[in-house]
Design an enzyme around this catalytic site. Structure first.
Site, PDB file in Angstrom:
ATOM      1  N   GLU A  21       0.830  -1.242  -0.293  1.00 27.83           N
ATOM      2  CA  GLU A  21       0.027   0.053  -0.024  1.00 27.83           C
ATOM      3  C   GLU A  21       1.030   1.170  -0.058  1.00 27.83           C
ATOM      4  OE1 GLU A  21      -3.551   0.557   2.364  1.00 27.83           O
ATOM      5  OE2 GLU A  21      -2.358   2.113   3.330  1.00 27.83           O
ATOM      6  N   HIS A  81      -8.098   2.997  -3.786  1.00 24.68           N
ATOM      7  CA  HIS A  81      -9.127   3.153  -2.632  1.00 24.68           C
ATOM      8  C   HIS A  81     -10.268   4.091  -3.442  1.00 24.68           C
ATOM      9  CE1 HIS A  81      -6.529   1.874   1.128  1.00 24.68           C
ATOM     10  NE2 HIS A  81      -6.120   0.707  -0.148  1.00 24.68           N
ATOM     11  N   ARG A 111     -15.837   3.619   3.640  1.00 25.36           N
ATOM     12  CA  ARG A 111     -16.579   4.580   3.839  1.00 25.36           C
ATOM     13  C   ARG A 111     -15.527   5.892   4.196  1.00 25.36           C
ATOM     14  NH1 ARG A 111     -18.617   6.081  10.031  1.00 25.36           N
ATOM     15  NH2 ARG A 111     -16.216   6.386   9.803  1.00 25.36           N
ATOM     16  N   ALA A 131     -19.895   2.101   2.981  1.00 25.34           N
ATOM     17  CA  ALA A 131     -19.205   1.414   1.916  1.00 25.34           C
ATOM     18  C   ALA A 131     -20.367   0.647   1.080  1.00 25.34           C
ATOM     19  CB  ALA A 131     -18.095   0.652   2.458  1.00 25.34           C
ATOM     20  N   LYS A 173     -21.653  -6.261   2.950  1.00 22.95           N
ATOM     21  CA  LYS A 173     -20.649  -5.890   1.951  1.00 22.95           C
ATOM     22  C   LYS A 173     -20.283  -6.814   0.773  1.00 22.95           C
ATOM     23  CE  LYS A 173     -17.706  -3.680   4.968  1.00 22.95           C
ATOM     24  NZ  LYS A 173     -16.627  -3.159   5.293  1.00 22.95           N
ATOM     25  N   TYR A 276       1.330  -2.393   4.750  1.00 26.52           N
ATOM     26  CA  TYR A 276       1.138  -0.992   4.840  1.00 26.52           C
ATOM     27  C   TYR A 276       2.689  -0.402   4.864  1.00 26.52           C
ATOM     28  CZ  TYR A 276      -3.602  -2.028   5.839  1.00 26.52           C
ATOM     29  OH  TYR A 276      -4.947  -2.670   5.835  1.00 26.52           O
TER      30      TYR A 276
END
Length: 627
Positions: A21, A81, A111, A131, A173, A276
């Site tokens: 990411e 994203h 969200r 979301a 979701k 990350y």
């Protein structure tokens, strides 16, 4: 390619994959530094990368740009994203359109956090609240074009700590169209694995990708853990506390802790790890190296083509490129980004002859004047210039104006010959050795699907003094297997190529496929490259003050020397190109440029004036091809 398909393949093969990411930096220099880092991290072999969306959409345009660059320029499968924060429907439509144009087919629907000036999250008028709403909208508008990922929270999130409520939201979701889950960062593996089991018990069967935060410094480790409210296992605290003031020791200890965490998850059947990176490389690379997941030198290649393939929307079928941009793929992508179609098959009519202008982004010389002077020094003689080229070949320098990356292992068979040429004042730009039927799985020269064989013709491109060019071309004319293109900055093109069409210098033979010819030499592309090559040299000269010896020296080379490329069409020959240069050299490399004298076997060569017009050598007619 959809991420769900990549994850499914990892599960089928039992070979874990990883992803990175990145987030949009705040400064222009930070953006360029990140692009350079993304370029380097490509070689670690990530399955995909994702790019975050700034809180409140503040970095939205930069996110779209980064997705385009990662996908199109660096050939990284990218997931964008997309959040609901401060995003009216029109902004969402624009973001999805930009992703579609970039060739991005993966979205992580979130969200999002509230803007910094708001304590609580609230939807904007005409926007989306959850979301789930965003996922539903994307599916309605784009059907299955986008693969949609969703967020998972093994340890709860800021505004909802009830695990049953969060699980219900996650299931909704997925039922709405989510195909994979990326989790919030965590360090408690036991809790994560129990959460995975609970997901499965609730009918959630899609791949779950754990979010992993490598440890950079002790302070950053604590800050990020507190920010995300994630539990730190006691044995982690016990291991890190004694070395907390030594950043190198923290990274070393942290590497082991994070790697062991990853091993446990892989043993539990988790076949994908999402790092990350915080836009940093070292700590992530250390963990991957500890896990043995970084490609090692000597391992079989998995390159589909000998050059890095773009994943832009209109470039996915591109499978032919000119060899001239072998060491400057970003420049080639930039100069061809406006083409409607890209060469494939035999470099046929689909090619556009209109290369982009030289003032476009990613084409000129990188770095500031000060940085480039520090890198290449202040050359005042041709010997100094030759030493710069030689140091690059020997690995002491990682780039030249004409090459964005260090010399690769491909050059090993001819490296000593290249060094010898440069020491004699013949400045090599691009080269490749001949290859006769190496397996496509070869660690150095291989590319393409398994079970195939690849071939290369020897190729050499270099800058040659105007006083040596006539002799060199005369020598080429004595070899029926040799073809060349030669041009000075303001001179007409000379060539003995039988036509303006392409000459394949790399090809492969694979089971069940036609012969693939991905790298070629041809006239129009060389003329476009010639302008860029001399522009790069002029940019280098302009790093030095006007009137300085360094600037005058480099300008003189750019204004008067020839750029020549040579192909030995006999791919069985390994040394034919280098034999052309026997006894060819510049005599006094240490003198000023005006006093430098070329030698051919100890004698002065024929003057460059003999190149004018059409002439014959050994029965071959060499015609000028007008630009």
């Amino acid at each position: 390619m959809h991420i769900k398909d990549k994850l499914a393949e990892a599960h089928r093969s039992g070979k874990p994959v990883f992803s990175f990411e990145f987030f949009p930096p705040k400064t222009a220099q930070g953006v360029q530094n990140l692009y350079d880092r993304m370029d380097r991290m490509h070689d670690l072999g990530p399955s995909f990368v994702d790019v975050t969306w700034g809180a409140g959409g503040s970095s939205s345009q930069l996110t779209c740009e980064m997705v385009h660059v990662a996908q199109t320029v660096y050939g990284l499968e990218t997931c964008m994203h997309l959040t609901c924060t401060d995003m009216a429907k029109e902004k969402v439509d624009h973001a999805l359109e930009e992703a579609h144009k970039a060739g991005c087919t993966n979205i992580l629907a979130l969200r999002g956090d509230p803007p910094r000036d708001n304590e609580k999250w609230q939807a904007v008028e005409g926007g989306f609240r959850y979301a789930l709403d965003l996922i539903t909208y994307i599916k309605e508008k784009y059907a299955d074009h986008f693969d949609i990922g969703v967020a998972g929270y093994p340890e709860g999130c800021d505004d909802e700590q009830d695990p049953d409520v969060l699980m219900s939201h996650l299931k909704q979701k997925i039922d709405a169209g989510g195909t994979f889950i990326v989790t919030q960062m965590f360090y408690d593996v036991d809790n994560f694995l129990a959460w995975v089991d609970k997901c499965r018990a609730n009918g959630i069967t899609v791949p779950i990708v754990p979010g992993i935060m490598p440890i950079h410094t002790h302070a950053a480790f604590l800050r990020r853990a507190n920010w995300s409210n994630c539990k730190i296992p006691q044995h982690w605290t016990d291991a890190l506390e004694p070395v907390k003031n030594d950043d190198a020791a923290v990274r070393e200890v942290g590497k082991g802790l994070v790697a062991e965490m990853c091993r446990r998850m892989i043993a539990h059947g988790i076949m994908a790890l999402h790092f990350y990176t915080m836009n940093l490389a070292q700590s992530t690379k250390m963990v991957l190296d500890e896990l043995g997941m970084i490609p090692k030198e000597g391992t079989p290649t998995k390159k589909p083509l000998p050059w890095r393939q773009s994943l832009g929307l209109s470039r996915r079928e591109e499978d032919v490129r000119p060899v001239f941009w072998k060491n400057r793929h970003k420049s080639y992508v930039a100069r061809t980004q406006d083409w409607d179609e890209f060469p494939n098959g035999r470099w046929g009519d689909s090619r556009s002859p209109a290369f982009g202008e030289l003032d476009a982004y990613n084409i000129g010389l990188k770095g500031t004047n000060e940085q480039n002077i520090k890198l290449w020094g202040k050359p005042e003689s041709l010997r100094d210039i030759a030493d710069i080229f030689t140091r690059f070949l020997e690995g002491d320098l990682n780039c030249l104006p004409w090459s964005e990356a260090p010399v690769t292992d491909e050059a090993a068979p001819i490296k000593s010959d290249l060094i010898d040429l440069n020491r004699r004042g013949l400045l090599t730009i691009t080269s490749q050795p001949s290859v006769n039927g190496v397996k496509s799985s070869d660690a150095v020269h291989g590319w393409g699907p398994p079970g195939g064989y690849v071939y290369q013709k020897a190729y050499l491109e270099l800058l040659v003094s105007q006083s040596l060019i006539a002799e060199l071309i005369d020598r080429i004319g004595r070899h029926e297997s040799m073809t060349f293109y030669a041009v000075a900055k303001d001179a007409e093109l000379r060539t003995n190529a039988p036509s303006d069409g392409p000459n394949a210098v790399t090809w492969g033979v694979f089971p069940g496929k036609e012969i693939v010819q991905p790298t070629i030499v041809e006239t129009i592309s060389f003329l476009a490259w010639k302008d860029e090559a001399f522009r790069l040299g002029t940019d280098w000269a302009n790093c030095h003050p006007a009137g300085s010896p360094s600037r005058q020296l480099i300008e003189d080379i750019m204004n008067n020397w020839y750029l020549i490329n040579i192909v030995d069409n006999d791919f069985h020959s390994t040394r034919g190109i280098f034999d052309l240069f026997d006894g060819l050299q510049v005599e006094d490399l240490n003198g000023s440029l005006d006093n430098i004298k070329p030698l051919v076997n100890g004698h002065s060569p024929k003057p460059v004036a003999e190149l004018n017009g059409t002439y014959k050598a050994s029965g071959h007619v060499y015609n000028e091809v007008l630009n």
